[in-house]
Design an enzyme around this catalytic site. Structure first.
Site, PDB file in Angstrom:
ATOM      1  N   ASP A 138     -12.669   1.287  -6.126  1.00 15.47           N
ATOM      2  CA  ASP A 138     -11.559   0.819  -5.601  1.00 15.47           C
ATOM      3  C   ASP A 138     -11.678  -0.630  -5.095  1.00 15.47           C
ATOM      4  O   ASP A 138     -11.687  -1.043  -3.789  1.00 15.47           O
ATOM      5  CB  ASP A 138     -11.163   1.718  -4.165  1.00 15.47           C
ATOM      6  CG  ASP A 138      -9.906   1.418  -3.682  1.00 15.47           C
ATOM      7  OD1 ASP A 138      -9.091   0.692  -4.558  1.00 15.47           O
ATOM      8  OD2 ASP A 138      -9.466   1.826  -2.792  1.00 15.47           O
ATOM      9  N   THR A 159       0.407  -0.122   1.050  1.00 12.11           N
ATOM     10  CA  THR A 159       1.477   0.748   2.196  1.00 12.11           C
ATOM     11  C   THR A 159       1.483  -0.115   3.483  1.00 12.11           C
ATOM     12  O   THR A 159       2.261   0.635   4.294  1.00 12.11           O
ATOM     13  CB  THR A 159       0.881   1.990   2.065  1.00 12.11           C
ATOM     14  OG1 THR A 159      -0.594   2.300   2.335  1.00 12.11           O
ATOM     15  CG2 THR A 159       1.270   2.918   0.843  1.00 12.11           C
TER      16      THR A 159
HETATM   17  O1  C5P Z   1      -9.883   8.775   5.601  1.00 10.21           O
HETATM   18  P1  C5P Z   1      -8.631   8.868   4.858  1.00 10.21           P
HETATM   19  O2  C5P Z   1      -8.642  10.077   3.816  1.00 10.21           O
HETATM   20  O3  C5P Z   1      -7.349   8.414   5.452  1.00 10.21           O
HETATM   21  O4  C5P Z   1      -9.127   7.716   3.740  1.00 10.21           O
HETATM   22  C1  C5P Z   1      -8.036   7.321   2.587  1.00 10.21           C
HETATM   23  C2  C5P Z   1      -8.803   6.271   1.641  1.00 10.21           C
HETATM   24  O5  C5P Z   1      -7.784   5.838   1.000  1.00 10.21           O
HETATM   25  C3  C5P Z   1      -9.275   5.281   2.260  1.00 10.21           C
HETATM   26  O6  C5P Z   1     -10.416   4.664   1.547  1.00 10.21           O
HETATM   27  C4  C5P Z   1      -8.143   4.064   2.332  1.00 10.21           C
HETATM   28  O7  C5P Z   1      -8.853   2.723   2.078  1.00 10.21           O
HETATM   29  C5  C5P Z   1      -7.413   4.375   0.873  1.00 10.21           C
HETATM   30  N1  C5P Z   1      -6.346   4.009   1.064  1.00 10.21           N
HETATM   31  C6  C5P Z   1      -5.140   4.439   2.013  1.00 10.21           C
HETATM   32  N2  C5P Z   1      -4.001   4.179   1.906  1.00 10.21           N
HETATM   33  C7  C5P Z   1      -3.444   3.242   0.897  1.00 10.21           C
HETATM   34  C8  C5P Z   1      -4.642   2.986  -0.279  1.00 10.21           C
HETATM   35  C9  C5P Z   1      -5.646   3.460  -0.078  1.00 10.21           C
HETATM   36  O8  C5P Z   1      -5.429   5.223   2.837  1.00 10.21           O
HETATM   37  N3  C5P Z   1      -2.224   2.872   0.799  1.00 10.21           N
END
Ligand code: C5P
Length: 246
Positions: free
Chosen positions: A75, A130
């Site tokens: 990512d 987001t």
């Molecule tokens: O801990 P959690 O399940 O909230 O983590 C979600 C993952 O997805 C993290 O690595 C975060 O950086 C990523 N992410 C996110 N929202 C986005 C894009 C990526 O939470 N819009």
């Protein structure tokens, strides 16, 4: 079983429901990453490495995971001049990663598609972060446009330029699916099993609802990585996804 699913595609690796759960290795060191992968064992087949781990030895972890037969999502959200993106993507393709993110700017997406040519790497486009509001877009110098309009525009461009999938909130998945059609991956973070902490996520969706909204892959980090039993947490999410797919 998922081979028969409408969201599966020959080009997207979803042969096993576990392969639709991408576990975010949001930890600060390779040793912590190794420990969590070991605890999860065969309940986890697909791991995401973001900025935090990537810049702290994450490429070494990616190589180890790939050597063990796991899938890896880098990512890295690339965005630079076309030649630099193309060569960077070529290097990530050689690493053997399965997914790589780029920002959804047309030049960047075209360069990424060129850079992955001849490899199994799939490129995912991040349309609009987001964390951005309509006002943030104005502050960033965009002519007035809503985040919704820009997400839709960029999702259409990603589809037309040969991008393999889109990263978006699960709450946007149905809208994005309608734009990109059945064959692109839709990868959604912000997933929380019923009853778990939202942490800092604002718009959370359960694993089952995300799949029903059109997501092909879910990204989950804290509900697994910080669980008392990460393996059981991953298994419970896969079970809920399988039920939604059935
Ligand atoms: O801990 P959690 O399940 O909230 O983590 C979600 C993952 O997805 C993290 O690595 C975060 O950086 C990523 N992410 C996110 N929202 C986005 C894009 C990526 O939470 N819009």
């Amino acid at each position: 079983m998922s081979d028969a699913m409408p969201l599966s595609s020959d080009s997207i690796p979803v042969g096993d429901v576990r392969d639709r759960l991408i576990i975010g290795l949001d930890v600060p060191s390779p040793d912590e990453a190794r420990a969590i992968v070991k605890r999860i064992g065969d309940a986890g087949t697909f791991y995401k490495i973001g900025y935090q781990l990537a810049y702290a030895g994450g490429f070494e972890i990616a190589r180890e995971l790939i050597a063990e037969g796991k899938k890896v999502f880098m990512d890295l959200k690339l965005h630079d001049i076309g030649n630099t993106v193309e060569e960077g993507v070529r290097s990530v393709a050689k690493l053997g990663a399965t997914f790589l993110t780029v920002h959804a700017y047309p030049q960047t997406m075209s360069a990424a598609v060129a850079g992955k040519a001849g490899s199994n790497l799939k490129i995912l486009a991040v349309t609009v972060l987001t964390s951005y509001s309509d006002q943030d877009l104005v502050e960033a110098g965009y002519a007035p446009v809503s985040t919704d309009e820009l997400v839709a525009k960029r999702a259409g461009q990603a589809r037309d330029l040969g991008i393999d999938g889109i990263v978006c909130a699960a709450t946007e998945a149905a809208k994005v699916r309608a734009i990109v059609g059945p064959n692109l991956a839709i990868v959604t973070p912000g997933i929380r099993p019923a009853g778990s902490s939202a942490d800092d996520q604002k718009r959370i969706v359960t694993p089952g609802d995300a799949i029903r909204a059109g997501a092909s892959h879910l990204v989950v980090a804290r509900p697994i990585v910080k669980a008392a039993d990460p393996r059981a947490a991953a298994q419970a999410i896969v079970k809920e996804m399988a039920a939604a797919l059935a």
